[in-house]
Design an enzyme around this catalytic site. Sequence first.
Site, PDB file in Angstrom:
ATOM      1  N   HIS A  71       0.864  -1.181   0.000  1.00 60.53           N
ATOM      2  CA  HIS A  71       0.000   0.000   0.000  1.00 60.53           C
ATOM      3  C   HIS A  71       0.903   1.235   0.000  1.00 60.53           C
ATOM      4  O   HIS A  71       0.737   2.123  -0.813  1.00 60.53           O
ATOM      5  CB  HIS A  71      -0.919  -0.029   1.226  1.00 60.53           C
ATOM      6  CG  HIS A  71      -1.746   1.213   1.412  1.00 60.53           C
ATOM      7  ND1 HIS A  71      -2.776   1.285   2.302  1.00 60.53           N
ATOM      8  CD2 HIS A  71      -1.677   2.448   0.854  1.00 60.53           C
ATOM      9  CE1 HIS A  71      -3.318   2.501   2.263  1.00 60.53           C
ATOM     10  NE2 HIS A  71      -2.662   3.223   1.397  1.00 60.53           N
ATOM     11  N   GLU A 129       0.923   8.146  -3.498  1.00 57.72           N
ATOM     12  CA  GLU A 129       1.824   7.688  -2.426  1.00 57.72           C
ATOM     13  C   GLU A 129       3.109   8.512  -2.382  1.00 57.72           C
ATOM     14  O   GLU A 129       3.602   8.849  -1.310  1.00 57.72           O
ATOM     15  CB  GLU A 129       2.128   6.192  -2.599  1.00 57.72           C
ATOM     16  CG  GLU A 129       0.928   5.284  -2.328  1.00 57.72           C
ATOM     17  CD  GLU A 129       0.397   5.414  -0.898  1.00 57.72           C
ATOM     18  OE1 GLU A 129       1.179   5.421   0.050  1.00 57.72           O
ATOM     19  OE2 GLU A 129      -0.852   5.513  -0.743  1.00 57.72           O
ATOM     20  N   HIS A 133       3.135  10.836   0.878  1.00 52.84           N
ATOM     21  CA  HIS A 133       4.003  10.236   1.900  1.00 52.84           C
ATOM     22  C   HIS A 133       5.484  10.339   1.544  1.00 52.84           C
ATOM     23  O   HIS A 133       6.301  10.667   2.395  1.00 52.84           O
ATOM     24  CB  HIS A 133       3.634   8.758   2.111  1.00 52.84           C
ATOM     25  CG  HIS A 133       2.208   8.547   2.503  1.00 52.84           C
ATOM     26  ND1 HIS A 133       1.733   8.798   3.771  1.00 52.84           N
ATOM     27  CD2 HIS A 133       1.133   8.112   1.790  1.00 52.84           C
ATOM     28  CE1 HIS A 133       0.434   8.510   3.827  1.00 52.84           C
ATOM     29  NE2 HIS A 133       0.057   8.103   2.635  1.00 52.84           N
TER      30      HIS A 133
HETATM   31  P1  5GP Z   1      -3.167   6.677   1.952  1.00 52.93           P
HETATM   32  O1  5GP Z   1      -3.868   5.771   2.916  1.00 52.93           O
HETATM   33  O2  5GP Z   1      -1.931   6.045   1.382  1.00 52.93           O
HETATM   34  O3  5GP Z   1      -2.919   8.039   2.425  1.00 52.93           O
HETATM   35  O4  5GP Z   1      -4.199   6.854   0.754  1.00 52.93           O
HETATM   36  C1  5GP Z   1      -4.612   5.824  -0.039  1.00 52.93           C
HETATM   37  C2  5GP Z   1      -5.501   6.425  -1.106  1.00 52.93           C
HETATM   38  O5  5GP Z   1      -5.050   5.932  -2.366  1.00 52.93           O
HETATM   39  C3  5GP Z   1      -6.939   6.024  -0.932  1.00 52.93           C
HETATM   40  O6  5GP Z   1      -7.687   7.126  -0.538  1.00 52.93           O
HETATM   41  C4  5GP Z   1      -7.392   5.556  -2.305  1.00 52.93           C
HETATM   42  O7  5GP Z   1      -8.226   6.505  -2.891  1.00 52.93           O
HETATM   43  C5  5GP Z   1      -6.137   5.504  -3.133  1.00 52.93           C
HETATM   44  N1  5GP Z   1      -5.847   4.151  -3.591  1.00 52.93           N
HETATM   45  C6  5GP Z   1      -5.710   3.776  -4.865  1.00 52.93           C
HETATM   46  N2  5GP Z   1      -5.433   2.482  -4.958  1.00 52.93           N
HETATM   47  C7  5GP Z   1      -5.375   1.994  -3.703  1.00 52.93           C
HETATM   48  C8  5GP Z   1      -5.127   0.705  -3.160  1.00 52.93           C
HETATM   49  O8  5GP Z   1      -4.887  -0.286  -3.856  1.00 52.93           O
HETATM   50  N3  5GP Z   1      -5.151   0.617  -1.808  1.00 52.93           N
HETATM   51  C9  5GP Z   1      -5.389   1.671  -0.998  1.00 52.93           C
HETATM   52  N4  5GP Z   1      -5.401   1.472   0.319  1.00 52.93           N
HETATM   53  N5  5GP Z   1      -5.626   2.908  -1.465  1.00 52.93           N
HETATM   54  C10 5GP Z   1      -5.630   3.066  -2.821  1.00 52.93           C
END
Ligand code: 5GP
Length: 256
Positions: A71, A129, A133
């Site tokens: 992730h 990402e 981050h």
């Molecule tokens: P984070 O938790 O890294 O700040 O945000 C993740 C964001 O990325 C989510 O709001 C979602 O919209 C987007 N996203 C796109 N693909 C994925 C995935 O495969 N997994 C997750 N957890 N988030 C994803």
Amino acid sequence: MASLSAQTILCIALVLTTSLIMDVNATLEGGPREFDYFALALQWPGTICHRTRHCCSCCRSKNSPTEFTIHGLWPDYNDGTWPSCCARARFDVKEISPLMDALEKYWPSLYCSRSSTCFSGKGIFWAHEWEKHGTCSSPVIQDEYTFFLTALNVYFKYNVTKILNEAGYVPSNSERYPLGGVVSAIEDSFRATPEVICSKHDVEEIRLCFYKDFKPRNCLASKTSCPKYVSFPTYVALEHDESDAAIELISGEEAL
Ligand code: 5GP
């Protein structure tokens, strides 16, 4: 000159104190203060694909992942908060082209829609990402290529799917496993306590935490979202899903 009232002095004191407290979180350059540790967040496709299979081309392909995928690699603070969007370093896909095969396999997006980026609206998952981050991992990681390469290297070094399989915690839609056993299996191999995130009883994420030199450390002791017994659901893309994927991908792109 009229003297200041007690109320005015109190207000000024309050403003000064508040700005001092806010400065604790800021570097001299005015950005967020340096992070404390890294968390490698891993997601379980079996859980997420059950929610998103109708729109996520990755979940619908015959090669949909059957192991934990990445992730993100997150710089976090010890108080449970984290910095985000630390620099205006726009994501450039060309910088990570040498890593593309590995990223597509081990860091796919399992969600349907394009992700929000810090300053420019919507982008692919990797752009989200890196901008949210990755730009906060300075001074340990300074550029986009190193950010993605480091995440992949750490992911390969600690193979959580293998650790769990070897301890008997295999994907299943009928079995539930004790959360304590799952955590212990990882602790025995990783030598530090992970964080486990669930959606009902299904494991959705496992997070491994690291000092800035990437030595394992315990994640923060948080209130877990998991019950005492958890599962790792399997997910198998249906045969007809790939043709559906092509049709829905076109309509999805049109909608953008
Ligand atoms: P984070 O938790 O890294 O700040 O945000 C993740 C964001 O990325 C989510 O709001 C979602 O919209 C987007 N996203 C796109 N693909 C994925 C995935 O495969 N997994 C997750 N957890 N988030 C994803």
